[in-house]
Design a protein around this motif. Structure first.
Motif, PDB file in Angstrom:
ATOM      1  N   LEU A 499       0.836  -1.200   0.000  1.00 31.99           N
ATOM      2  CA  LEU A 499       0.000   0.000   0.000  1.00 31.99           C
ATOM      3  C   LEU A 499       0.869   1.248   0.000  1.00 31.99           C
ATOM      4  O   LEU A 499       2.004   1.247   0.494  1.00 31.99           O
ATOM      5  CB  LEU A 499      -0.929   0.016   1.216  1.00 31.99           C
ATOM      6  CG  LEU A 499      -2.022  -1.057   1.265  1.00 31.99           C
ATOM      7  CD1 LEU A 499      -2.735  -1.018   2.613  1.00 31.99           C
ATOM      8  CD2 LEU A 499      -3.020  -0.846   0.137  1.00 31.99           C
ATOM      9  N   ARG A 500       0.318   2.341  -0.525  1.00 43.30           N
ATOM     10  CA  ARG A 500       1.009   3.625  -0.554  1.00 43.30           C
ATOM     11  C   ARG A 500       0.145   4.675   0.118  1.00 43.30           C
ATOM     12  O   ARG A 500      -1.080   4.593   0.125  1.00 43.30           O
ATOM     13  CB  ARG A 500       1.308   4.052  -2.001  1.00 43.30           C
ATOM     14  CG  ARG A 500       2.253   3.111  -2.725  1.00 43.30           C
ATOM     15  CD  ARG A 500       3.675   3.200  -2.157  1.00 43.30           C
ATOM     16  NE  ARG A 500       4.583   2.286  -2.837  1.00 43.30           N
ATOM     17  CZ  ARG A 500       4.839   1.044  -2.419  1.00 43.30           C
ATOM     18  NH1 ARG A 500       4.234   0.583  -1.336  1.00 43.30           N
ATOM     19  NH2 ARG A 500       5.684   0.282  -3.074  1.00 43.30           N
ATOM     20  N   SER A 501       0.789   5.691   0.665  1.00 44.15           N
ATOM     21  CA  SER A 501       0.053   6.736   1.403  1.00 44.15           C
ATOM     22  C   SER A 501      -0.665   7.667   0.437  1.00 44.15           C
ATOM     23  O   SER A 501      -0.286   7.815  -0.724  1.00 44.15           O
ATOM     24  CB  SER A 501       1.014   7.529   2.279  1.00 44.15           C
ATOM     25  OG  SER A 501       2.007   8.148   1.485  1.00 44.15           O
ATOM     26  N   VAL A 502      -1.707   8.307   0.944  1.00 42.30           N
ATOM     27  CA  VAL A 502      -2.529   9.239   0.171  1.00 42.30           C
ATOM     28  C   VAL A 502      -2.737  10.495   1.006  1.00 42.30           C
ATOM     29  O   VAL A 502      -2.966  10.425   2.212  1.00 42.30           O
ATOM     30  CB  VAL A 502      -3.897   8.607  -0.164  1.00 42.30           C
ATOM     31  CG1 VAL A 502      -4.760   9.584  -0.947  1.00 42.30           C
ATOM     32  CG2 VAL A 502      -3.711   7.328  -0.971  1.00 42.30           C
ATOM     33  N   ASP A 503      -2.669  11.669   0.343  1.00 43.34           N
ATOM     34  CA  ASP A 503      -2.951  12.948   1.010  1.00 43.34           C
ATOM     35  C   ASP A 503      -2.126  13.137   2.280  1.00 43.34           C
ATOM     36  O   ASP A 503      -2.625  13.597   3.315  1.00 43.34           O
ATOM     37  CB  ASP A 503      -4.441  13.057   1.362  1.00 43.34           C
ATOM     38  CG  ASP A 503      -5.316  13.092   0.114  1.00 43.34           C
ATOM     39  OD1 ASP A 503      -4.818  13.558  -0.929  1.00 43.34           O
ATOM     40  OD2 ASP A 503      -6.470  12.658   0.193  1.00 43.34           O
ATOM     41  N   GLY A 504      -0.870  12.756   2.226  1.00 48.59           N
ATOM     42  CA  GLY A 504       0.004  13.008   3.360  1.00 48.59           C
ATOM     43  C   GLY A 504      -0.151  12.030   4.496  1.00 48.59           C
ATOM     44  O   GLY A 504       0.535  12.144   5.514  1.00 48.59           O
ATOM     45  N   GLY A 505      -1.070  11.049   4.393  1.00 49.60           N
ATOM     46  CA  GLY A 505      -1.255  10.077   5.470  1.00 49.60           C
ATOM     47  C   GLY A 505      -0.180   9.013   5.417  1.00 49.60           C
ATOM     48  O   GLY A 505      -0.431   7.853   5.066  1.00 49.60           O
ATOM     49  N   SER A 506       1.057   9.385   5.784  1.00 50.90           N
ATOM     50  CA  SER A 506       2.196   8.490   5.581  1.00 50.90           C
ATOM     51  C   SER A 506       2.123   7.240   6.432  1.00 50.90           C
ATOM     52  O   SER A 506       2.723   6.211   6.099  1.00 50.90           O
ATOM     53  CB  SER A 506       3.503   9.238   5.878  1.00 50.90           C
ATOM     54  OG  SER A 506       3.490   9.741   7.210  1.00 50.90           O
ATOM     55  N   GLY A 507       1.393   7.297   7.555  1.00 49.60           N
ATOM     56  CA  GLY A 507       1.353   6.143   8.444  1.00 49.60           C
ATOM     57  C   GLY A 507       0.241   5.167   8.142  1.00 49.60           C
ATOM     58  O   GLY A 507       0.203   4.075   8.714  1.00 49.60           O
ATOM     59  N   ILE A 508      -0.664   5.523   7.257  1.00 50.68           N
ATOM     60  CA  ILE A 508      -1.849   4.693   7.034  1.00 50.68           C
ATOM     61  C   ILE A 508      -1.497   3.312   6.488  1.00 50.68           C
ATOM     62  O   ILE A 508      -2.020   2.299   6.974  1.00 50.68           O
ATOM     63  CB  ILE A 508      -2.850   5.428   6.127  1.00 50.68           C
ATOM     64  CG1 ILE A 508      -3.426   6.641   6.860  1.00 50.68           C
ATOM     65  CG2 ILE A 508      -3.975   4.495   5.699  1.00 50.68           C
ATOM     66  CD1 ILE A 508      -4.355   7.500   6.035  1.00 50.68           C
ATOM     67  N   PRO A 509      -0.631   3.188   5.471  1.00 51.79           N
ATOM     68  CA  PRO A 509      -0.307   1.834   4.983  1.00 51.79           C
ATOM     69  C   PRO A 509       0.227   0.925   6.090  1.00 51.79           C
ATOM     70  O   PRO A 509      -0.192  -0.228   6.216  1.00 51.79           O
ATOM     71  CB  PRO A 509       0.737   2.088   3.896  1.00 51.79           C
ATOM     72  CG  PRO A 509       0.423   3.468   3.405  1.00 51.79           C
ATOM     73  CD  PRO A 509       0.014   4.226   4.624  1.00 51.79           C
ATOM     74  N   GLN A 510       1.143   1.433   6.902  1.00 46.61           N
ATOM     75  CA  GLN A 510       1.685   0.619   7.996  1.00 46.61           C
ATOM     76  C   GLN A 510       0.610   0.299   9.025  1.00 46.61           C
ATOM     77  O   GLN A 510       0.571  -0.791   9.599  1.00 46.61           O
ATOM     78  CB  GLN A 510       2.861   1.347   8.662  1.00 46.61           C
ATOM     79  CG  GLN A 510       3.488   0.608   9.839  1.00 46.61           C
ATOM     80  CD  GLN A 510       4.243  -0.653   9.418  1.00 46.61           C
ATOM     81  OE1 GLN A 510       4.243  -1.012   8.247  1.00 46.61           O
ATOM     82  NE2 GLN A 510       4.874  -1.315  10.375  1.00 46.61           N
ATOM     83  N   SER A 511      -0.307   1.237   9.234  1.00 46.86           N
ATOM     84  CA  SER A 511      -1.415   1.012  10.158  1.00 46.86           C
ATOM     85  C   SER A 511      -2.276  -0.160   9.680  1.00 46.86           C
ATOM     86  O   SER A 511      -2.704  -1.008  10.478  1.00 46.86           O
ATOM     87  CB  SER A 511      -2.274   2.270  10.283  1.00 46.86           C
ATOM     88  OG  SER A 511      -3.403   2.050  11.108  1.00 46.86           O
ATOM     89  N   VAL A 512      -2.525  -0.209   8.378  1.00 50.35           N
ATOM     90  CA  VAL A 512      -3.324  -1.304   7.824  1.00 50.35           C
ATOM     91  C   VAL A 512      -2.588  -2.635   7.971  1.00 50.35           C
ATOM     92  O   VAL A 512      -3.199  -3.670   8.288  1.00 50.35           O
ATOM     93  CB  VAL A 512      -3.679  -1.026   6.355  1.00 50.35           C
ATOM     94  CG1 VAL A 512      -4.403  -2.212   5.738  1.00 50.35           C
ATOM     95  CG2 VAL A 512      -4.541   0.222   6.246  1.00 50.35           C
ATOM     96  N   VAL A 513      -1.276  -2.619   7.767  1.00 51.53           N
ATOM     97  CA  VAL A 513      -0.486  -3.839   7.962  1.00 51.53           C
ATOM     98  C   VAL A 513      -0.659  -4.354   9.390  1.00 51.53           C
ATOM     99  O   VAL A 513      -0.883  -5.555   9.630  1.00 51.53           O
ATOM    100  CB  VAL A 513       1.005  -3.586   7.660  1.00 51.53           C
ATOM    101  CG1 VAL A 513       1.848  -4.798   8.085  1.00 51.53           C
ATOM    102  CG2 VAL A 513       1.218  -3.296   6.182  1.00 51.53           C
TER     103      VAL A 513
END
Length: 829
Positions: A499-513
């Motif tokens: 996954l890649r981040s969107v709109d500056g949400g750099s932590g979201i992909p790792q959060s989903v992991v």
């Protein structure tokens, strides 16, 4: 005027104008062309092109009224609107006679067989009253019927006299209009009617519903869910206004099977047209159309050639022919932007053309197109009935994974069918699309692709939109997995790592992991990944709390209450520091922490936290909000375990009354409250009342969710427990046996709920005197709790004590003494 059947030529002007949407600029343009034709020496002949049901007659009707307005404004012109079905136009002479007879006042055509005399009558009429504006429908059929000689005569009349102005319609540009040797090649200005978008269809349906006085349908259509339903069925309707207008009346019918009959009648109206059009095709052309119908997704030449066993050159030639005849069109999917144009994908220009094939192949079975329409418009809870289509929809809602994925992606209420496999296919396809390879998305079923296209095509940054859709797909998949770790396949965690981040949400992909690792109970890896996320983005980043709370929830489901308490306590501290106590996130965090303390056995702490959360809730949430009801239910459970049964029961009765008044008796929220109320009544000694309510909840959940849903299993377990309390051990054992079998199949043998089911069955066997069976069940439960929770966990120690008692009952005293000693050491420590 109520619109029962959509026949524009028979409707009053005010009705036609009220339901005319999206095409006002086109209407003004055609009327302006007519005005220019009758006020200058120029003659503008217009040809509106669109498939059956695309709104040609509706548009032509309003052009007629526009011309009437021009006459009323003093402009010199006459109107002749010929019948929609031109069966009486067998020759050029018949065409002229029809035009003369339609003038006002009518001119009786000369009885001569000489077309020249009729031409003179027309010229005389035009000289006296102005040019004749002829409104012609189905021009393609008229040209066939008058033949090439008649076509040349008509072309000569139009070019040399200026007496006529043609505004015509046609379903397709056939060879009489496209062949360079044809008299009318390049003669008309063609205007193609674009299919309605979902928003335009919604606007039209609302207009029709208002015209019909159906305020309830207007309300339903104006909601986000109403639009989502239209989105789901839009690819079936093909964006054609006549079908949408017909559906406007059909969609008001409450009984599903009556709606099915009405849809069938609407489709029956269209079927002869498509069958007649198919009959005009060559066998080779029909093969290609049939394959596109079967595939239900766009195909490129290579695919079609392989599926048909025909060489690519022949298939390419056939597709070119079908494209010129408006049978097929190249897909304009946003996912094909930048793709190799030599690999064009072809699909049916008119999706409803599949009707002809489905009706022939149905052989008395339900028509697939009708099933798909009903499945998109109705929710599972609305499809109860004894009719043919009601029964097939119930089956589809259980077994159709594609339909389930479509509903989840569209925001519609989910069905019982698992969507995980299809959501995985969607994520894999979107990953390919993010690298510029949109072919994978084109391989998805059309309704899935359509949902994704709408999400992406309007975005300013489409690559970001694709990444955002992937994150949404993962969150939907996590929601389906719930607290069943066996469903959280390791493949999903690997997908999440791309996954890649969107709109500056750099932590979201790792959060989903982290959420995937937690869902699969990979606790060490999840904790390590959470620590890395906090280090990378800081604890206050919005991506951290969902990850932390997901891990806490997984700990709770695994019976590790103390681990959950630590994480929920940290979330509460962050929520209070960032948002304050009067914020919904703070209330949710406090309720989560209270629940964790309750599960961990600290009931007094849970009661205090629940009371504080309820004190703050009215400041940010309406009392009828579902979160407030859930908070009250959990608070009541804590009160009951804290010895305040009367207070807990009163609170639950309040919640049941409120939820039933707001949402009905069988709403999932009401059933949850009733489920808890039954348990409270049992604690008060009102076992018969508890059994009655538990039976009601179990029946409702079996109907809505199926017999093997985790909520159904919990309801069956509760009912068995109340039957056991009431002394009906045989019924309780039968129910526990069923529940254990379903839990092992659905959740796996080591899931806490499965272990609880096995332990409960052991208690019932023990009470019934079947001691060896009880020992066997409790030995398994103890082994699994040791493995899952550790030797010192309270539930493990409870299993130790129960098994020791059972050993004594069967005379295995040494084993009993050993377990008693173990329990004593653990409790002391």
């Amino acid at each position: 005027m109520a619109i029962a059947r959509f026949t524009p030529s028979l409707m009053p002007r005010e009705t036609l104008e009220a339901i005319f949407v999206a095409r006002q600029p086109l209407l003004r343009s055609i009327v302006d062309r007519v005005l220019s034709s009758v006020t200058t020496d120029e003659r503008h002949h217009t040809l509106v092109v669109g498939p059956r049901g695309s709104g040609k007659t509706h548009l032509l009707s309003l052009v007629n009224y526009g011309a009437v307005d021009l006459i009323a404004a003093g402009h010199r012109l006459q109107l002749a609107w010929l019948p929609e079905d031109p069966w009486t136009v067998a020759s050029y002479r018949h065409l002229l006679a029809q035009i003369l007879s339609r003038l006002s006042p009518n001119i009786t055509p000369a009885s001569s067989t000489d077309a020249g005399i009729l031409e003179e009558q027309l010229l005389e009429a035009a000289a006296g009253q102005g040019p004749v504006v002829v409104l012609l429908e189905n021009l393609d059929q008229i040209l066939v019927q008058i033949g090439e000689t008649g076509q040349r005569q008509l072309r000569h009349l139009l070019q040399t006299t200026g007496a006529l102005v043609i505004v015509a319609t046609t379903t397709r540009l056939d060879r009489n209009l496209t062949d360079t040797a044809s008299p009318f090649f390049g003669f008309f200005t063609p205007i193609a009617l674009r299919s309605f978008t979902v928003d335009e269809a919604q606007e039209m349906l609302i207009a029709v519903a208002r015209e019909n006085g159906d305020s309830e349908l207007v309300r339903r259509l104006e909601t986000p869910l109403g639009r989502a339903r239209l989105q789901v069925v839009s690819h079936l309707a093909g964006g054609q206004p006549r079908l949408w207008a017909a559906l406007a009346s059909a969609l008001t019918i409450d009984k599903l099977d009556e709606l099915a009959e009405l849809l069938i009648s609407r489709f029956d109206d269209l079927t002869p047209y498509y069958q007649e059009q198919l009959a005009r095709l060559s066998p080779h052309q029909r093969l290609v159309i049939a394959e596109l119908v079967t595939a239900d997704r766009p195909l490129h030449v290579k695919d079609l050639a392989a599926r048909l066993g025909i060489d690519r050159r022949s298939v390419a030639k056939t597709l070119s022919e079908l494209s010129s005849m408006q049978w097929v069109e190249t897909s304009q999917s946003v996912f094909l932007e930048g793709a190799d144009r030599r690999r064009s994908y072809y699909e049916l220009a008119e999706p409803l053309a599949r009707l002809s094939f489905q009706l022939k192949e149905s052989r008395g079975e339900p028509i697939r197109l009708v099933v798909d329409f009903l499945k998109g418009w109705f929710d599972p809870a609305e499809t109860k009935g004894a009719g043919e289509y009601a029964l097939i929809l119930e089956k589809e809602f259980v077994g159709d994974g594609v339909g389930s994925a479509i509903r989840r992606l569209s925001g519609l209420p989910a069905t019982r069918a698992s969507a995980l496999a299809q959501l995985g296919a969607v994520d894999d396809a979107l990953l390919e699309a993010s690298a510029g390879r949109g072919e994978a998305v084109m391989g998805l079923p059309t309704p899935l692709r359509v949902v994704l296209e709408e999400a992406v095509e309007s975005a300013s940054d489409r690559l970001d939109a694709i990444h955002g859709e992937r994150i949404r797909v993962h969150l939907l998949a996590l929601d389906e997995v719930g607290d069943v770790p066996a469903r959280a396949d390791e493949t999903w965690a690997r997908r999440a790592m791309t996954l890649r981040s969107v709109d500056g949400g750099s932590g979201i992909p790792q959060s989903v992991v982290i959420q995937w690792l937690a869902a699969g109970w990979h606790f060490d890896r999840a904790q390590s990944a959470l620590a890395s996320l906090v280090l990378a983005v800081g604890e206050d980043d919005p991506s951290v709390m969902p990850a932390r709370d997901s891990l806490a929830s997984a700990f709770l489901n695994a019976g590790r209450g103390d681990d959950a308490v630590k994480l929920y306590a940290r979330s509460l501290e962050v929520s209070e520091r960032l948002l304050g106590r009067d914020h919904v996130n703070f209330i949710v965090s406090e309720a989560n922490l209270a629940h964790a303390h309750h599960i961990a056995g600290r009931v007094d702490v849970a009661v205090r936290l629940y009371a504080d959360a309820l004190e703050h809730a009215p400041r940010v949430l309406d009392d009828a909000h579902p979160s407030v009801s859930t908070l009250k239910i959990n608070f009541a459970a804590a009160l009951l375990d804290d010895g305040e049964a009367d207070r807990g029961v009163a609170l639950l009765e309040e919640v049941v009354a409120a939820r039933e008044a707001n949402a009905g008796r069988t709403h999932p929220g009401t059933l949850t409250a009733l489920n808890n109320l039954a348990g409270a009544y049992e604690q008060q000694g009102k076992v018969d009342l508890a059994i009655d309510i538990a039976r009601e909840v179990l029946r409702a959940r079996e109907d809505a969710l199926g017999p093997d849903d985790p909520q159904t299993l919990a309801s069956r377990n509760n009912l068995a427990s109340y039957l056991e309390t009431a002394g009906d051990l045989a019924a309780a054992i039968d129910m526990y046996e069923v529940n254990l079998s379903e839990a092992e199949r659905l959740l796996g043998p080591d899931h806490p709920h499965t272990i609880t089911s096995r332990s409960n069955l052991g208690f019932a066997m023990f009470a019934a005197g079947r001691l060896r069976r009880a020992v066997e069940l409790w030995e398994q439960s103890l082994e699994q709790r040791r493995h899952l929770l550790g030797d010192a966990h309270p539930l493990t120690l409870l299993s130790v004590e129960n098994l020791a008692i059972a050993y004594r009952k069967v005379g295995e005293f040494a084993k009993a003494d050993s377990l008693d000693a173990e329990a004593a050491r653990s409790w002391t420590e």
